[in-house]
Write an enzyme that holds these catalytic residues in place. Structure first.
Site, PDB file in Angstrom:
ATOM      1  NE  ARG A 192      -2.476  -1.145   3.448  1.00 16.70           N
ATOM      2  CZ  ARG A 192      -2.975  -0.801   4.625  1.00 16.70           C
ATOM      3  NH1 ARG A 192      -4.099  -0.128   4.683  1.00 16.70           N
ATOM      4  NH2 ARG A 192      -2.363  -1.128   5.746  1.00 16.70           N
ATOM      5  CD  GLU A 193       4.640  -0.346  -1.409  1.00 24.26           C
ATOM      6  OE1 GLU A 193       3.506  -0.565  -1.902  1.00 24.26           O
ATOM      7  OE2 GLU A 193       5.461  -1.262  -1.193  1.00 24.26           O
ATOM      8  CD1 TRP A 194      -0.705   5.176  -6.137  1.00 29.01           C
ATOM      9  CD2 TRP A 194      -2.554   4.843  -4.917  1.00 29.01           C
ATOM     10  NE1 TRP A 194      -1.755   5.846  -6.743  1.00 29.01           N
ATOM     11  CE2 TRP A 194      -2.888   5.667  -6.014  1.00 29.01           C
ATOM     12  CE3 TRP A 194      -3.563   4.500  -4.017  1.00 29.01           C
ATOM     13  CZ2 TRP A 194      -4.177   6.143  -6.235  1.00 29.01           C
ATOM     14  CZ3 TRP A 194      -4.845   4.971  -4.229  1.00 29.01           C
ATOM     15  CH2 TRP A 194      -5.152   5.789  -5.335  1.00 29.01           C
ATOM     16  CE  LYS A 210     -20.845  -0.523  -2.963  1.00 33.79           C
ATOM     17  NZ  LYS A 210     -19.549  -1.061  -2.490  1.00 33.79           N
ATOM     18  CG  ASP A 263     -25.085  -4.636  10.301  1.00 28.39           C
ATOM     19  OD1 ASP A 263     -26.181  -4.154  10.622  1.00 28.39           O
ATOM     20  OD2 ASP A 263     -24.025  -4.428  10.933  1.00 28.39           O
ATOM     21  CG  HIS A 296     -27.644  -0.920   8.846  1.00 25.12           C
ATOM     22  ND1 HIS A 296     -28.284   0.295   8.747  1.00 25.12           N
ATOM     23  CD2 HIS A 296     -26.405  -0.737   8.326  1.00 25.12           C
ATOM     24  CE1 HIS A 296     -27.450   1.173   8.200  1.00 25.12           C
ATOM     25  NE2 HIS A 296     -26.313   0.570   7.929  1.00 25.12           N
ATOM     26  CB  CYS A 312     -25.408   1.669   3.548  1.00 19.65           C
ATOM     27  SG  CYS A 312     -24.434   0.891   4.826  1.00 19.65           S
ATOM     28  CG  HIS A 354     -21.420   9.174   4.935  1.00 23.08           C
ATOM     29  ND1 HIS A 354     -22.748   8.816   4.953  1.00 23.08           N
ATOM     30  CD2 HIS A 354     -20.723   8.035   4.748  1.00 23.08           C
ATOM     31  CE1 HIS A 354     -22.846   7.518   4.765  1.00 23.08           C
ATOM     32  NE2 HIS A 354     -21.634   7.019   4.640  1.00 23.08           N
TER      33      HIS A 354
HETATM   34  N1  GLN Z   1     -22.906  -2.384  12.187  1.00 23.61           N
HETATM   35  C1  GLN Z   1     -22.045  -1.756  11.250  1.00 23.61           C
HETATM   36  C2  GLN Z   1     -21.514  -0.464  11.830  1.00 23.61           C
HETATM   37  O1  GLN Z   1     -22.199   0.175  12.560  1.00 23.61           O
HETATM   38  C3  GLN Z   1     -22.746  -1.471   9.947  1.00 23.61           C
HETATM   39  C4  GLN Z   1     -21.826  -0.895   8.910  1.00 23.61           C
HETATM   40  C5  GLN Z   1     -22.410  -0.735   7.533  1.00 23.61           C
HETATM   41  O2  GLN Z   1     -23.596  -0.687   7.360  1.00 23.61           O
HETATM   42  N2  GLN Z   1     -21.613  -0.650   6.521  1.00 23.61           N
HETATM   43  O3  GLN Z   1     -20.425  -0.047  11.552  1.00 23.61           O
HETATM   44 ZN    ZN Z   2     -24.655   1.262   6.911  1.00 24.11          ZN
END
Ligand code: GLN
Ligand code: ZN
Length: 748
Positions: A18-20, A112, A588, A630, A632, A683
């Site tokens: 991972r030098e980059w 992505k 998740d 869960h 995202c 984020h």
């Molecule tokens: N349980 C994970 C966290 O809270 C869920 C991460 C994710 O959804 N990518 O980090």
């Molecule tokens: Zn998430």
């Protein structure tokens, strides 16, 4: 006999260690100057080029190397600069600011790259003035030439580039047409500099949509023909099959096809006569996306078949090698496993072995690879017997019955509040984990630290006044690698990094054998956290679909079988948590949506299998145990029925960045299970106001029954700072408290 040639589509940027990443991050943190950055990256680029040359490739790609992302490079090349950055000079700092944002302006979106885990920077067309800026591609090509590396430039094609971009008033077709003269200028400069061919990547041609833009695609490549360039162009596709009948109408020197991830269709199309014999065939025969040594004999046979359909055959990986680690050399793996593997460098050796076999009648390397392959296949990695039928795939009772049982057990208030699992992975947390992994501290010292951190965060959650707690995931480096380290059948490498976005890399575990749960993975931390509070602590697991998607999967047995094996292992852990008294368990599945196959004909099967595995992992619990999941942000629209079919008691999802767009998806179906809407964007370091949170909740409540409604952040909080987390969650709880009071006031 016709000779064959070898080529490559792209090489990992990261470097062996991972030098980059380190170089770029050193520049960001001000530790090195721009001059040092340029020098160090040039050295790394040189190393990549020479490594490929020494692997005897007939042609080495140039233009794959980048300071961040090759799509962003193309945007800068054509001056497609986001409006908010247009007053700046085009240079390295601008590139990084577009990618990462700065104090004044937000970054461009990351999306992505097709069905991979690589993310590109989305080009923005609002008020742009397209022109050719500094021709970095030409510079890099000349650099390769100066090193005596036989090279071909790589550039993303106009149709794919525009398809992946956003903004601007022009239509899709107009944007492509705007770019054509600029492409012409760049392509011509490369031909003038001596490029014998140019790889022009058009992966959008493998999507279902591609039919709808055939006219403009044809127009673009006819334009290049008129400019006298088509004899230099290899139109490169990957990740799926292409409509070869159409592709074959585009003027070009040749076409690049994926013969690994095409479900056998590309070969069939060739055998059906859809490739003109005088077109060069750039055949992607070595898997560019997985880490297994090739079945070299099968590859040899494929080459023999292909030879009768083209006068010019070039063999190469199925896609850029960006998606696999650099080299096995630095790993200290058991030889019996190592010989079954092949990273980027080893894949080039496979190509060379095949070339020597055909061109020089030299089968030494070929035979060695063949033996290794068979030895590996005969290993006892298929050593577990499964009784899939004995595990439940649906809960004992319907949701309404379960809900009552859970209410009686948990006594949660109106609009229960919770988080998604992780709390900040502070410098200290990461340091302790690294020290422990490298045997610098004892198991006891590490355990003590974890307990300290868990208990500190239980107190914090107590103070904030959340309703359902989590332990914080401090022991986990990554939500998939953590499980990979503990489950039988998985292998975790030392340097098997793959770029995810920018300087971020992930180290997917490798599933090499039957998966088995042998001991509890998460019970100790969860139970410890639960012992410190009367509030329920949610157990936290990663689901089978996500574990499979973010691992390198085995290919010797069907994918769905591997997924079900993982599901059984997770089921064991779910039951272990339940037995230890944990009342809520979250499994998740953030990767469920992204794993959707590129071609829609495979969607239904994929979703059915995903639902089946998830239910295998989660259905064995009693009615009064509450299962959460869960995901995202993802476009749920087309998969909403599958999400409902998961039958999770509660799902938490991201909605704040899409400003409630996602909720619309839930309007069309009667979503009658528990649902937690992400009410603020994790984020961003920005602390949401109470008003914003209240608005988000009220918006959700218009569509979703209050008795099913949960309140939570969008995602895990591991990348945030402690004070940000405390401030944001305090605001969240305060908003909810007022909404509860309002409701009580209305009732009385
Ligand atoms: N349980 C994970 C966290 O809270 C869920 C991460 C994710 O959804 N990518 O980090
Ligand atoms: Zn998430």
């Amino acid at each position: 006999m016709m000779t064959i040639q070898t080529s490559n589509l792209g090489f990992p940027r990261l470097g062996r260690k991972r030098e980059w990443k380190k170089t770029i991050e050193n520049y960001w943190s001000g530790q090195i100057s721009q001059k040092e950055l340029t020098e160090q990256l040039e050295a790394l680029h040189k190393e990549n080029l020479l490594l490929q040359k020494h692997a005897h490739l007939d042609s080495v790609p140039v233009g794959d190397f980048s300071l961040y992302d090759h799509i962003l490079d193309t945007s800068l090349l054509f001056n497609i600069i986001p409006e908010r950055f247009q007053d700046r000079d085009v240079d390295v700092d601008l590139l990084f600011d577009i990618a990462r944002g700065n104090k004044e302006h937000v970054a461009s979106a990351l999306i992505k790259w097709f069905n991979t885990n690589y993310h590109y920077i989305v080009p923005e067309w609002d008020n742009v003035e397209p022109k050719v800026n500094d021709n970095i591609l030409l510079e890099r090509f000349n650099f390769a030439k100066s090193l005596n590396v036989p090279a071909h430039p790589v550039i993303v094609g106009p149709v794919t580039f525009v398809k992946l971009s956003k903004g601007g008033n022009q239509s899709f077709e107009e944007k492509v047409e705007t770019l054509l003269p600029l492409y012409k200028e760049v392509l011509q400069s490369l031909v003038d500099a001596g490029a014998s061919y140019i790889q022009i990547d058009e992966p959008v041609l493998v999507t279902d949509e591609s039919q709808s833009f055939e006219t403009i695609t044809k127009k673009a490549y006819d334009y290049f023909e008129e400019a006298g360039l088509s004899q230099y162009l290899v139109i490169q596709t990957y990740f799926e099959r292409v409509d070869l009948k159409f592709l074959n109408t585009l003027p070009a020197k040749g076409y690049g096809l994926d013969f690994v991830h095409d479900h056998g269709h590309n070969l069939q199309l060739i055998q059906d006569g859809h490739l003109d014999k005088d077109k060069a065939l750039y055949a992607g025969i070595i898997d560019g996306r997985n880490v297994w040594a090739a079945d070299i004999e099968a590859k040899k046979e494929l080459i023999e078949t292909l030879q009768s359909y083209t006068d010019e055959l070039v063999i190469q990986p199925s896609s850029s090698l960006l998606h696999v680690p650099v080299s096995l050399d630095d790993e200290s793996l058991d030889e019996s496993i190592a010989e079954g593997l092949s990273f980027a460098t080893e894949k080039l050796a496979e190509l060379n072995a095949l070339k020597r076999y055909f061109n020089e009648n030299d089968d030494t390397a070929y035979n060695e690879l063949k033996e290794r392959y068979h030895r590996f296949q005969n290993q006892a990695f298929k050593n577990v017997s499964y009784d899939f039928d004995s595990v439940r795939t649906s809960r004992q009772s319907d949701f309404s019955v379960r809900k009552e049982a859970q209410n009686n057990r948990l006594h949660l208030p109106d609009l229960p509040t919770t988080t998604i699992g992780s709390f900040p992975q502070s410098r200290e947390v990461r340091k302790y984990r690294a020290d422990w992994k490298n045997n610098r501290i004892s198991d006891e010292a590490y355990r003590e630290f974890l307990e300290h951190e868990i208990s500190r965060w239980i107190d914090i959650q107590e103070d904030i006044g959340l309703d359902v707690f989590v332990h914080g995931e401090f022991e986990r480096n990554d939500m998939v690698e953590f499980f990979g380290e503990k489950l039988q059948g998985f292998l975790v490498t030392k340097f098997g990094w793959v770029q995810s976005y920018g300087s971020r890399a992930v180290k997917p575990p490798i599933i090499y054998g039957d998966v088995k749960w042998t001991e509890p993975l998460t019970v100790e931390e969860t139970v410890y956290a639960q012992s410190l509070t009367d509030k329920p602590v949610k157990g936290m697991l990663t689901g089978p679909v996500t574990i499979l998607n973010w691992s390198f999967e085995r290919v010797d047995i069907p994918r769905e079988t591997v997924q079900d094996q993982i599901a059984l292992a997770i089921n064991e852990e779910v039951l272990a948590l339940e037995k230890a008294g944990i009342a809520i368990i979250q499994v998740d599945e953030p990767a469920l949506r992204e794993g959707l196959p590129l071609r829609s004909e495979f969607h239904e099967t994929y979703l059915q299998q995903a639902v089946h595995s998830f239910k295998l992992a989660t259905s064995s619990v009693a009615d009064e145990t509450q299962i959460h999941t869960h995901m995202c942000y993802s476009q749920f629209g087309q998969i909403i029925h599958a999400i409902h079919d998961l039958d999770a008691d509660v799902i938490s999802i991201e909605t704040s960045r899409s400003h409630g767009d996602l909720i619309k998806d839930f309007e069309d179906v009667t979503y009658d299970l528990g649902i937690g809407l992400g009410v603020y964007d994790i984020h961003s370091p920005r602390i949401p106001t109470e008003d914003e949170i209240t608005t988000a909740i009220n918006r959700g409540l218009k569509q979703i029954d209050r008795s099913l409604f949960w309140v939570n952040p969008d995602c895990g909080l591991k990348t945030r700072k402690e004070d940000e987390v405390v401030a944001a969650l305090t605001t969240l709880v305060s908003a909810v408290t007022k909404l509860r009071e309002d409701k009580d006031a209305q009732v009385s």
